[in-house]
Design a protein around this motif. Structure first.
Motif, PDB file in Angstrom:
ATOM      1  N   LYS A  30       9.513  -0.313 -12.994  1.00 38.13           N
ATOM      2  CA  LYS A  30      10.975   0.162 -14.025  1.00 38.13           C
ATOM      3  C   LYS A  30      11.660   1.582 -13.680  1.00 38.13           C
ATOM      4  O   LYS A  30      12.026   2.060 -14.156  1.00 38.13           O
ATOM      5  N   MET A  31      10.940   2.447 -12.066  1.00 38.29           N
ATOM      6  CA  MET A  31      11.590   2.908 -11.930  1.00 38.29           C
ATOM      7  C   MET A  31      13.252   2.783 -10.906  1.00 38.29           C
ATOM      8  O   MET A  31      13.558   3.630 -11.187  1.00 38.29           O
ATOM      9  N   LEU A  32      13.025   1.651 -10.560  1.00 33.04           N
ATOM     10  CA  LEU A  32      13.998   1.003  -9.970  1.00 33.04           C
ATOM     11  C   LEU A  32      15.751   1.352 -10.497  1.00 33.04           C
ATOM     12  O   LEU A  32      16.167   1.160 -11.717  1.00 33.04           O
ATOM     13  N   GLU A  33      16.604   2.152  -9.842  1.00 31.79           N
ATOM     14  CA  GLU A  33      17.289   2.401  -9.749  1.00 31.79           C
ATOM     15  C   GLU A  33      18.500   0.903  -9.112  1.00 31.79           C
ATOM     16  O   GLU A  33      19.658   0.780  -9.965  1.00 31.79           O
ATOM     17  N   ARG A  34      18.642   0.916  -8.062  1.00 28.21           N
ATOM     18  CA  ARG A  34      18.613  -0.020  -6.636  1.00 28.21           C
ATOM     19  C   ARG A  34      19.066  -1.042  -7.139  1.00 28.21           C
ATOM     20  O   ARG A  34      17.257  -0.968  -5.706  1.00 28.21           O
ATOM     21  N   LEU A  35      19.121  -2.274  -7.194  1.00 31.22           N
ATOM     22  CA  LEU A  35      17.831  -3.127  -6.376  1.00 31.22           C
ATOM     23  C   LEU A  35      19.075  -4.365  -5.451  1.00 31.22           C
ATOM     24  O   LEU A  35      20.164  -5.026  -6.416  1.00 31.22           O
ATOM     25  N   ALA A  36      19.274  -5.167  -4.535  1.00 33.65           N
ATOM     26  CA  ALA A  36      20.162  -5.296  -3.356  1.00 33.65           C
ATOM     27  C   ALA A  36      18.978  -7.001  -2.647  1.00 33.65           C
ATOM     28  O   ALA A  36      18.141  -6.140  -2.329  1.00 33.65           O
ATOM     29  N   ASN A  62       0.418  -0.961  -0.099  1.00 33.56           N
ATOM     30  CA  ASN A  62      -0.334   0.025  -0.139  1.00 33.56           C
ATOM     31  C   ASN A  62       0.547   1.130   0.169  1.00 33.56           C
ATOM     32  O   ASN A  62       0.839   2.556  -0.163  1.00 33.56           O
ATOM     33  N   LEU A  63       2.463   1.264   0.397  1.00 35.24           N
ATOM     34  CA  LEU A  63       3.813   2.932   0.458  1.00 35.24           C
ATOM     35  C   LEU A  63       3.725   2.423  -1.575  1.00 35.24           C
ATOM     36  O   LEU A  63       4.325   2.728  -1.631  1.00 35.24           O
ATOM     37  N   THR A  64       2.425   3.214  -1.586  1.00 35.47           N
ATOM     38  CA  THR A  64       2.757   3.521  -3.411  1.00 35.47           C
ATOM     39  C   THR A  64       3.956   4.961  -3.739  1.00 35.47           C
ATOM     40  O   THR A  64       3.825   5.059  -4.407  1.00 35.47           O
ATOM     41  N   ARG A  65       3.866   5.651  -2.732  1.00 33.75           N
ATOM     42  CA  ARG A  65       4.931   6.772  -2.597  1.00 33.75           C
ATOM     43  C   ARG A  65       5.875   6.424  -2.701  1.00 33.75           C
ATOM     44  O   ARG A  65       6.726   7.480  -2.430  1.00 33.75           O
ATOM     45  N   LEU A  66       6.410   5.293  -2.025  1.00 29.77           N
ATOM     46  CA  LEU A  66       7.506   5.183  -1.378  1.00 29.77           C
ATOM     47  C   LEU A  66       8.590   4.815  -2.683  1.00 29.77           C
ATOM     48  O   LEU A  66       8.854   4.743  -3.975  1.00 29.77           O
ATOM     49  N   PHE A  67       9.679   5.751  -2.767  1.00 33.42           N
ATOM     50  CA  PHE A  67      10.233   5.599  -3.952  1.00 33.42           C
ATOM     51  C   PHE A  67      12.208   5.301  -3.197  1.00 33.42           C
ATOM     52  O   PHE A  67      12.883   4.703  -3.824  1.00 33.42           O
ATOM     53  N   ASN A 124       7.178   3.542  -7.445  1.00 38.60           N
ATOM     54  CA  ASN A 124       8.086   4.807  -7.110  1.00 38.60           C
ATOM     55  C   ASN A 124       9.103   4.742  -6.484  1.00 38.60           C
ATOM     56  O   ASN A 124      10.049   5.311  -6.613  1.00 38.60           O
ATOM     57  N   LEU A 125       9.512   3.553  -6.239  1.00 34.64           N
ATOM     58  CA  LEU A 125      10.231   2.621  -6.200  1.00 34.64           C
ATOM     59  C   LEU A 125      11.851   3.090  -6.787  1.00 34.64           C
ATOM     60  O   LEU A 125      11.849   2.444  -7.651  1.00 34.64           O
ATOM     61  N   LEU A 126      12.829   3.710  -5.955  1.00 32.59           N
ATOM     62  CA  LEU A 126      14.426   3.687  -7.194  1.00 32.59           C
ATOM     63  C   LEU A 126      15.176   2.926  -6.301  1.00 32.59           C
ATOM     64  O   LEU A 126      16.400   2.633  -7.251  1.00 32.59           O
ATOM     65  N   THR A 127      15.082   2.717  -4.666  1.00 29.54           N
ATOM     66  CA  THR A 127      15.653   1.878  -4.289  1.00 29.54           C
ATOM     67  C   THR A 127      15.411   1.183  -3.723  1.00 29.54           C
ATOM     68  O   THR A 127      14.240   1.359  -2.661  1.00 29.54           O
ATOM     69  N   LEU A 128      15.584  -0.622  -3.678  1.00 31.19           N
ATOM     70  CA  LEU A 128      15.001  -1.468  -2.637  1.00 31.19           C
ATOM     71  C   LEU A 128      15.820  -2.435  -2.292  1.00 31.19           C
ATOM     72  O   LEU A 128      17.034  -2.757  -3.444  1.00 31.19           O
ATOM     73  N   GLU A 175      21.670  -0.163 -10.857  1.00 29.59           N
ATOM     74  CA  GLU A 175      22.790  -1.444  -9.508  1.00 29.59           C
ATOM     75  C   GLU A 175      21.630  -2.348  -8.864  1.00 29.59           C
ATOM     76  O   GLU A 175      20.963  -2.377  -8.620  1.00 29.59           O
ATOM     77  N   LEU A 176      22.959  -3.689  -9.566  1.00 30.90           N
ATOM     78  CA  LEU A 176      21.755  -5.281  -9.115  1.00 30.90           C
ATOM     79  C   LEU A 176      22.711  -6.212  -8.515  1.00 30.90           C
ATOM     80  O   LEU A 176      23.769  -6.279  -9.290  1.00 30.90           O
ATOM     81  N   SER A 177      22.550  -6.143  -7.325  1.00 31.71           N
ATOM     82  CA  SER A 177      23.171  -7.193  -6.393  1.00 31.71           C
ATOM     83  C   SER A 177      22.903  -8.091  -5.919  1.00 31.71           C
ATOM     84  O   SER A 177      21.792  -8.718  -5.053  1.00 31.71           O
ATOM     85  N   LEU A 178      22.722  -9.219  -6.876  1.00 32.12           N
ATOM     86  CA  LEU A 178      22.182 -10.666  -6.187  1.00 32.12           C
ATOM     87  C   LEU A 178      23.211 -12.113  -5.602  1.00 32.12           C
ATOM     88  O   LEU A 178      23.442 -12.711  -6.108  1.00 32.12           O
ATOM     89  N   THR A 179      24.475 -11.117  -5.276  1.00 31.33           N
ATOM     90  CA  THR A 179      25.757 -12.125  -5.012  1.00 31.33           C
ATOM     91  C   THR A 179      24.991 -13.229  -3.991  1.00 31.33           C
ATOM     92  O   THR A 179      24.588 -12.344  -2.551  1.00 31.33           O
TER      93      THR A 179
END
Length: 845
Positions: A154-160, A104-109, A131-135, A182-186
């Motif tokens: 689609k707006m995500l810039e960092r996924l760890a 429900n936190l649709t404004r979260l970036f 709206n997420l940019l960092t997750l 940035e994509l970190s799947l280590t």
């Protein structure tokens, strides 16, 4: 603590108490401040739980509570804060699953939940957070597949998502995340094929897929990632060839492909990586010559090609990569001289050529380079060491082990004032150890074992007060062990074996051996070894041995020691192996009564020890695995507590004066029978008979009780010993029927029944007419002689292989790796090699 009175500030909108030492829980009154828009409490020591009352703060846009000790589950009520834009609670102790209400936190970036104890799977409703940019969900215990819905962000810039326990692979639609940088799947336990669509991440700057289980190729589409600067794919179980398309990633500065199964050569297209600074392909199956085009990497600093199958010469142009600081080529098939190869590498700090086929002399120009680490071990370098080599002002570690170096160690060695580790073992150097070695005040390790050094141990050596490891084994050193060894108070490993040292063991030998650990892991791994074996040492073992409190392995075998075993040995609570064999010791076996929980190997053979083996030996040595008491003068009976020890793997009490029966009836629990593999009680005065209890020793591979006074018939249970390989019952007084069941043991290769009153003498009688009924030989029907001959041939071949392996191992262990903890005696090495040693933690419990 945050005061409850804070709740009186009803108009408060911004609260920032970060970077303090606040403790205790978040005050309940905080949730009454309904005007609050931002709460920043990170980097404190807050504890307690996050209350569901957080739902009252409907105006909240930022909540940062990271780096505290807040625990418990995440309240679903967090999902009602629909104005929330920034939510960070990493590095706490939250557990349970991530609430689906977070959808429900649709404004979260910005959402950072890393470094907690979260479990469960990633909720599918995460696709609503457009709206997420960092997750960041890294460093938790999340399971299940990475949901395909995550690719809708689609707006995500960092996924760890690293350091979790996911199943399955990378979502095939990953390429839809066009803004991802940035994509970190280590270390996510991911498997399967890396999707081709990953090449669609055109904005990607950093990609980390290390520590996974893909078992697939790196797709050529990675060449489309033109903005990528970092690619880390270490330990990802990648196979096939390194894609040549990587050469299109012109912005790459770091490329780590080590510890995979790449094959073939390094593609020439990588020559175009002009920004590369760090290149690492260690531990693959790459082959071919080292390419000349490395010289084109004008910015490269670090190159690691170790543990592959590269061959040929190192290209003489490699130093045209002017910024090169670290070059690791260890364990390849490289050859040639290095007379001029690295002379132009003016910035080279680390050079590792270990385990190749380089030859010729060691060039003195190496001293002019800014090297701190130089490893030339396991090559074919020859000649004397150039004196100028030791004039380096920067070198910290020098490893010249296992070459063919000759001549004396030059006095100029004393100029290496910064040197910390020196290894020159397993060469052909001769002459005395130079006194100048005492000038190396920073030295923590010196290994000169396996040479032809002569003379006495110089007193000046003990000026090196920081020594942790000292190895002078397998030389021709004479004289006494200096009492000034007490000055080496940091010492945790001392090996002086296989020399001609004489005199007594000084009481000061334990001046070191007092530090439980050492800050460097390499020293922790090898600490606790005292090996003075195979010298001419005489006198008593000093009672002061009890001062070696961290001692784990004591090897004094092969000397002229006399007197009794000191009771003080029983005070060394970390001992795992004691070898006092082949001396002139007298008195009892273990002159202490308190349990020694850690001891697993006890070797006392070939002495003059006497008296009884203590009846309570099983209590004194509750975790013993190997015992060799052979060739002494022990008498009375063999204690049941020893033979019936469930941890015992090998027991040799041969050539003593033991009498009475063999105590085969043990108080076993059905689920935990004997682990005894080798039992030798030959050449004693044992009497009585064998009974069916022998079947409880089902792991026996070798049973030797010849030359005793055993009587009665042989039990049928002997044929139940399915692992039995060697059986010697000769020179007793057995009688009765022939033990034909022995012939059915598949593993048996040797049996001797001679000198008894039965009709069989050896395995050859299994096929002899009139001895065993044909229907009693189950596995030899049709071709009994052929089967026996085949088994004997195979066994002989195996024995030859073992002898060759042991000979090679001995040459390597004594000459090339003398600091290892394996016993020096070859026979005892074979005994210990079959052990499954018990972890110290388990024994202490």
């Amino acid at each position: 603590m945050i005061p409850e009175a804070l709740g009186d500030l009803q108009n408060l909108q911004y609260l920032d108490l970060s970077n303090n030492q606040l403790t205790g829980p978040m005050p309940f009154s905080l949730y009454d401040l309904k005007m609050l828009k931002e709460i920043v409490l990170d980097r404190n020591k807050l504890s307690g739980q996050l209350s569901p009352a957080i739902a009252q703060l409907q105006n909240l846009t930022k909540l940062l509570i990271s780096k505290n000790n807040i625990s418990g589950v995440l309240p679903p009520e967090l999902g009602s804060l629909k104005n929330l834009e920034v939510l960070g609670f990493h590095q706490n102790r939250f557990d349970g699953s991530i609430p689906e209400a977070f959808g429900n936190l649709t404004r979260l970036f910005y959402l950072d939940a890393s470094r907690n104890k979260l479990t469960g799977s990633i909720f599918p409703g995460i696709s609503a957070l457009l709206n997420l940019l960092t997750l960041d969900f890294s460093s938790n215990s999340l399971v299940g597949p990475i949901p395909n819905e995550i690719t809708h962000l689609k707006m995500l810039e960092r996924l760890a998502l690293g350091f979790n326990h996911f199943t399955g692979g990378i979502p095939k639609e990953i390429g839809n995340m066009k803004h991802l940088k940035e994509l970190s799947l280590t270390e996510c336990s991911l498997s399967g094929t890396i999707p081709w669509s990953i090449g669609g991440l055109r904005s990607l700057v950093e990609l980390d897929i290390s520590g996974n289980d893909f078992n697939s190729e790196l797709p050529a589409s990675v060449g489309d990632l033109g903005n990528m600067t970092i690619l880390n794919a270490r330990k990802a179980k990648l196979v096939g060839r390194i894609p040549k398309e990587l050469g299109s990633c012109k912005k790459l500065t770091l490329l780590r492909l080590s510890f995979n199964s790449f094959t073939g050569s390094i593609p020439e297209e990588l020559a175009g990586l002009k920004n590369i600074a760090h290149f690492e392909v260690e531990d693959n199956q790459l082959s071919g010559p080292i390419s000349d085009w490395i010289k084109k990497w004008a910015n490269v600093v670090f190159v690691n090609l170790g543990n592959n199958k590269f061959y040929g010469l190192v290209p003489p142009t490699i130093c045209q990569a002017k910024l090169l600081q670290s070059l690791d080529l260890h364990c390849n098939d490289l050859t040639g001289s290095i007379k001029e190869t690295f002379e132009g590498c003016k910035n080279l700090v680390h050079l590792d050529l270990q385990g190749n086929h380089f030859h010729g002399g060691i060039p003195e120009y190496l001293a002019k380079l800014p090297l701190t680490i130089l490893d030339l071990s396991y090559n074919n370098f020859t000649g004397a060491l150039p004196s100028k080599l030791f004039e380096s002002s920067t070198i910290l570690e020098m490893n010249l082990d296992n070459n063919k170096l000759t001549g004396h160690i030059p006095e100029s060695i004393g100029k290496l004032r910064s040197l910390q580790r020196l290894r020159m073992g397993s060469n052909c150097m001769e002459g005395p150890i130079p006194q100048a070695v005492g000038d190396l005040g920073n030295l923590t390790e010196i290994s000169l074992g396996g040479n032809r050094l002569s003379g006495s141990i110089p007193q000046e050596l003990f000026n090196c007060r920081n020594l942790v490891k000292l190895n002078l084994s397998s030389n021709n050193l004479i004289g006494h062990i200096p009492r000034s060894i007490s000055q080496l108070t940091s010492l945790t490993g001392l090996v002086l074996s296989h020399n001609q040292l004489s005199g007594s063991i000084p009481a000061e030998i334990c001046g070191g051996f007092t530090n439980p650990t050492h800050p460097e892991s390499e020293y922790v791994q090898h600490h606790g070894l005292l090996d003075l074996s195979y010298n001419l040492l005489s006198g008593r073992i000093p009672p002061a041995i009890k001062n070696c409190v961290i001692l784990e392995e004591l090897h004094l075998q092969g000397n002229l020691l006399n007197g009794s075993i000191p009771a003080e040995l029983g005070e060394l609570k970390n001992l795992r192996t004691v070898d006092l064999s082949s001396n002139a010791l007298v008195g009892p076996m273990v002159p202490w009564s308190a349990p020694l929980l850690t001891l697993q190997g006890l070797f006392l053979s070939n002495n003059h020890l006497n008296g009884n083996i203590p009846a309570e030996i099983g209590r004194i040595l509750p975790n013993i695995a190997v015992v060799n008491l052979s060739s002494n003068a022990f008498m009375a009976t063999l204690p049941q507590s020893l033979l019936c020890s469930k941890s015992l793997n090998r027991l040799d009490v041969s050539n003593n004066n033991l009498s009475g029966e063999i105590p085969l009836s043990c108080p076993w629990h059905e689920e935990s029978l004997s682990s005894l593999v080798f039992f030798n009680a030959s050449s004693n005065h044992l009497s009585g008979s064998l009974d069916g209890s022998i079947s409880d020793f089902g792991q026996l591979s070798s049973l030797d009780i010849h030359n005793n006074s055993l009587t009665g018939s042989l039990p049928l249970a002997l044929s139940n010993l399915s692992y039995l390989n060697y059986l010697d019952l000769s020179k007793n007084d057995f009688s009765g029927s022939n033990p034909c069941g022995i012939c059915n043991i598949v593993a048996i290769t040797f049996a001797n029944f001679s000198g008894n009153r039965i009709g069989m003498h050896s395995l050859s009688d299994c096929a002899a007419p009139g001895i065993c009924a044909p229907d009693s030989i189950k596995h030899k029907e049709g071709h009994p002689t052929h089967v026996i001959l085949k088994a004997v041939t195979i066994c002989a071949a195996v024995i030859i292989v073992i002898i060759v392996v042991v000979y090679v191992w001995r040459k390597l262990s004594i000459r090339s790796r003398p600091m290892h903890f394996e016993p020096t005696s070859q026979a005892q090495s074979l005994q210990l090699s079959s052990l499954q040693l018990i972890p110290p933690q388990a024994m202490r419990s």
